[in-house]
Motif scaffolding. Structure first.
Motif, PDB file in Angstrom:
ATOM      1  N   ALA A  50      79.688  23.860  32.469  1.00 14.49           N
ATOM      2  CA  ALA A  50      78.811  22.682  32.550  1.00 14.49           C
ATOM      3  C   ALA A  50      79.656  21.455  32.267  1.00 14.49           C
ATOM      4  N   ILE A  51      79.050  20.303  32.413  1.00 12.95           N
ATOM      5  CA  ILE A  51      79.732  19.075  32.036  1.00 12.95           C
ATOM      6  C   ILE A  51      78.922  18.436  30.910  1.00 12.95           C
ATOM      7  N   ASP A  52      79.627  17.919  29.890  1.00 12.69           N
ATOM      8  CA  ASP A  52      78.966  17.188  28.812  1.00 12.69           C
ATOM      9  C   ASP A  52      79.103  15.699  29.097  1.00 12.69           C
ATOM     10  N   ILE A  53      77.997  15.025  29.174  1.00 12.94           N
ATOM     11  CA  ILE A  53      78.008  13.581  29.432  1.00 12.94           C
ATOM     12  C   ILE A  53      77.580  12.885  28.152  1.00 12.94           C
ATOM     13  N   MET A  54      78.538  12.239  27.494  1.00 15.69           N
ATOM     14  CA  MET A  54      78.289  11.603  26.204  1.00 15.69           C
ATOM     15  C   MET A  54      77.445  10.339  26.405  1.00 15.69           C
ATOM     16  N   ALA A  55      76.477  10.151  25.536  1.00 16.34           N
ATOM     17  CA  ALA A  55      75.634   8.948  25.615  1.00 16.34           C
ATOM     18  C   ALA A  55      74.864   8.815  24.306  1.00 16.34           C
ATOM     19  N   ALA A  56      74.422   7.620  24.027  1.00 14.55           N
ATOM     20  CA  ALA A  56      73.674   7.390  22.791  1.00 14.55           C
ATOM     21  C   ALA A  56      72.361   8.169  22.805  1.00 14.55           C
ATOM     22  N   GLU A  57      71.968   8.611  21.623  1.00 16.27           N
ATOM     23  CA  GLU A  57      70.664   9.265  21.451  1.00 16.27           C
ATOM     24  C   GLU A  57      69.566   8.389  22.061  1.00 16.27           C
ATOM     25  N   GLY A  58      68.703   9.006  22.864  1.00 18.93           N
ATOM     26  CA  GLY A  58      67.576   8.251  23.430  1.00 18.93           C
ATOM     27  C   GLY A  58      67.855   7.602  24.774  1.00 18.93           C
ATOM     28  N   THR A  59      69.092   7.745  25.289  1.00 18.09           N
ATOM     29  CA  THR A  59      69.396   7.211  26.622  1.00 18.09           C
ATOM     30  C   THR A  59      68.603   8.015  27.668  1.00 18.09           C
ATOM     31  N   PRO A  60      68.000   7.350  28.661  1.00 19.03           N
ATOM     32  CA  PRO A  60      67.239   8.102  29.662  1.00 19.03           C
ATOM     33  C   PRO A  60      68.100   9.075  30.478  1.00 19.03           C
ATOM     34  N   VAL A  61      67.598  10.304  30.615  1.00 13.99           N
ATOM     35  CA  VAL A  61      68.199  11.319  31.481  1.00 13.99           C
ATOM     36  C   VAL A  61      67.409  11.294  32.785  1.00 13.99           C
ATOM     37  N   ILE A  62      68.123  11.217  33.917  1.00 16.15           N
ATOM     38  CA  ILE A  62      67.432  11.167  35.210  1.00 16.15           C
ATOM     39  C   ILE A  62      67.753  12.407  36.029  1.00 16.15           C
ATOM     40  N   ALA A  63      66.870  12.748  36.951  1.00 16.59           N
ATOM     41  CA  ALA A  63      67.097  13.894  37.835  1.00 16.59           C
ATOM     42  C   ALA A  63      68.300  13.587  38.735  1.00 16.59           C
ATOM     43  N   ALA A  64      69.246  14.533  38.794  1.00 19.46           N
ATOM     44  CA  ALA A  64      70.427  14.359  39.631  1.00 19.46           C
ATOM     45  C   ALA A  64      70.070  14.481  41.110  1.00 19.46           C
ATOM     46  N   ALA A  65      69.003  15.207  41.373  1.00 15.45           N
ATOM     47  CA  ALA A  65      68.588  15.446  42.753  1.00 15.45           C
ATOM     48  C   ALA A  65      67.092  15.737  42.768  1.00 15.45           C
ATOM     49  N   ASP A  66      66.511  15.673  43.949  1.00 18.35           N
ATOM     50  CA  ASP A  66      65.103  16.043  44.106  1.00 18.35           C
ATOM     51  C   ASP A  66      64.923  17.522  43.751  1.00 18.35           C
ATOM     52  N   GLY A  67      63.741  17.881  43.324  1.00 18.75           N
ATOM     53  CA  GLY A  67      63.467  19.290  43.062  1.00 18.75           C
ATOM     54  C   GLY A  67      62.139  19.474  42.359  1.00 18.75           C
ATOM     55  N   ARG A  68      61.941  20.686  41.909  1.00 20.65           N
ATOM     56  CA  ARG A  68      60.691  21.024  41.200  1.00 20.65           C
ATOM     57  C   ARG A  68      61.050  21.582  39.825  1.00 20.65           C
ATOM     58  N   VAL A  69      60.329  21.147  38.810  1.00 18.88           N
ATOM     59  CA  VAL A  69      60.563  21.656  37.456  1.00 18.88           C
ATOM     60  C   VAL A  69      60.143  23.121  37.429  1.00 18.88           C
ATOM     61  N   GLU A  70      61.154  24.008  37.289  1.00 24.09           N
ATOM     62  CA  GLU A  70      60.855  25.436  37.320  1.00 24.09           C
ATOM     63  C   GLU A  70      60.566  25.968  35.921  1.00 24.09           C
ATOM     64  N   LYS A  71      61.266  25.403  34.929  1.00 22.52           N
ATOM     65  CA  LYS A  71      61.063  25.901  33.565  1.00 22.52           C
ATOM     66  C   LYS A  71      61.400  24.812  32.549  1.00 22.52           C
ATOM     67  N   LEU A  72      60.534  24.684  31.549  1.00 20.51           N
ATOM     68  CA  LEU A  72      60.826  23.878  30.363  1.00 20.51           C
ATOM     69  C   LEU A  72      61.007  24.880  29.231  1.00 20.51           C
ATOM     70  N   PHE A  73      62.167  24.846  28.592  1.00 19.00           N
ATOM     71  CA  PHE A  73      62.512  25.928  27.682  1.00 19.00           C
ATOM     72  C   PHE A  73      63.208  25.379  26.451  1.00 19.00           C
ATOM     73  N   ASN A  74      62.910  26.001  25.304  1.00 20.22           N
ATOM     74  CA  ASN A  74      63.560  25.619  24.058  1.00 20.22           C
ATOM     75  C   ASN A  74      64.388  26.802  23.578  1.00 20.22           C
ATOM     76  N   SER A  75      65.715  26.655  23.583  1.00 16.19           N
ATOM     77  CA  SER A  75      66.579  27.771  23.198  1.00 16.19           C
ATOM     78  C   SER A  75      67.463  27.386  22.018  1.00 16.19           C
ATOM     79  N   VAL A  76      68.006  28.417  21.355  1.00 18.02           N
ATOM     80  CA  VAL A  76      68.835  28.182  20.168  1.00 18.02           C
ATOM     81  C   VAL A  76      70.052  27.330  20.532  1.00 18.02           C
ATOM     82  N   ARG A  77      70.723  27.693  21.630  1.00 23.90           N
ATOM     83  CA  ARG A  77      71.932  26.951  22.011  1.00 23.90           C
ATOM     84  C   ARG A  77      71.611  25.653  22.721  1.00 23.90           C
ATOM     85  N   GLY A  78      70.735  25.727  23.714  1.00 27.84           N
ATOM     86  CA  GLY A  78      70.492  24.546  24.565  1.00 27.84           C
ATOM     87  C   GLY A  78      69.511  23.555  23.971  1.00 27.84           C
ATOM     88  N   GLY A  79      68.750  23.996  22.959  1.00 28.32           N
ATOM     89  CA  GLY A  79      67.719  23.113  22.403  1.00 28.32           C
ATOM     90  C   GLY A  79      66.614  22.905  23.428  1.00 28.32           C
TER      91      GLY A  79
END
Ligand SMILES: [Zn+2]
Length: 202
Positions: free
Chosen positions: A87-116
């Motif tokens: 993966a790539i880590d993109i550093m940014a201040a807490e609370g910076t908006p994350v935008i969709a890189a491409a069109d698509g459909r939200v397949e899963k919203l998930f809370n994991s130990v590693r990914g949060g």
């Protein structure tokens, strides 16, 4: 007499201008920072980033305000016990908006130990999956099955999961997806050259 004619002409010109150039129903647009909130009628509010940086691949850099030359190729970094970052880590201040890189459909919203707090978005042709992790929180109303557009704000940068509070960032991965593969499957490819327009390092 001349004054009366002149007045009539000016008044007519004003009304012609008014009806042609002043919209009857201006769209409700609220600006805050570099984010524009557009409220289309009879639809959920959708927030799109005002400035979307699109790489040569057509993918948007998925954190607002980040330019291609600020990206670092962290794809091959080791992540303990024989794991590769993938993966790539993109550093940014807490609370910076994350935008969709491409069109698509939200397949899963998930809370994991590693990914949060994470989002898995599948491309319309089902062949690609975009993964966003360590999020602070989702955009209001974001839900599984929702269609998103490139540049749409989907979350905020955070440090949930195994990310350090001292270094909030977006962990962004791209997987190629075989027929029938589900959100936890797929094969990782390096997002860096697609976003930065440069060859992968190493
Ligand atoms: Zn990462």
């Amino acid at each position: 007499m001349f004054t009366a004619v002149l007045t009539a002409v000016v008044v007519s010109a004003f009304w012609i201008w008014f009806y042609n150039f002043v919209p009857a129903n201006p769209p409700a647009v609220a600006r805050s920072g570099n984010v524009v909130t557009v409220k289309p009628e009879q639809a959920e509010p959708v927030t799109v980033a005002e400035q979307v940086v699109v790489g040569p691949s057509g993918l948007a850099i998925p954190v607002t305000g980040v330019k291609a030359d600020q990206l670092t190729d962290t794809y091959d970094q080791a992540r303990g016990a024989g794991r590769r970052h993938d993966a790539i880590d993109i550093m940014a201040a807490e609370g910076t908006p994350v935008i969709a890189a491409a069109d698509g459909r939200v397949e899963k919203l998930f809370n994991s130990v590693r990914g949060g707090i994470t989002i898995y978005i599948r491309s319309p042709d089902q062949k690609w999956q975009y993964y966003y992790a360590h999020l602070q929180r989702y955009a209001p109303g974001l839900h599984e099955g929702q269609d998103v557009k490139r540049g749409q704000v989907i979350a905020l940068v955070g440090h949930t999961g195994d990310a350090s509070a001292a270094g909030p960032h977006l962990h962004f991965a791209i997987n190629t997806m075989g027929p029938g593969e589900r959100w936890w499957q797929g094969t990782a490819i390096n997002p860096y050259p697609l976003l930065a327009g440069k060859k992968a390092s190493g």
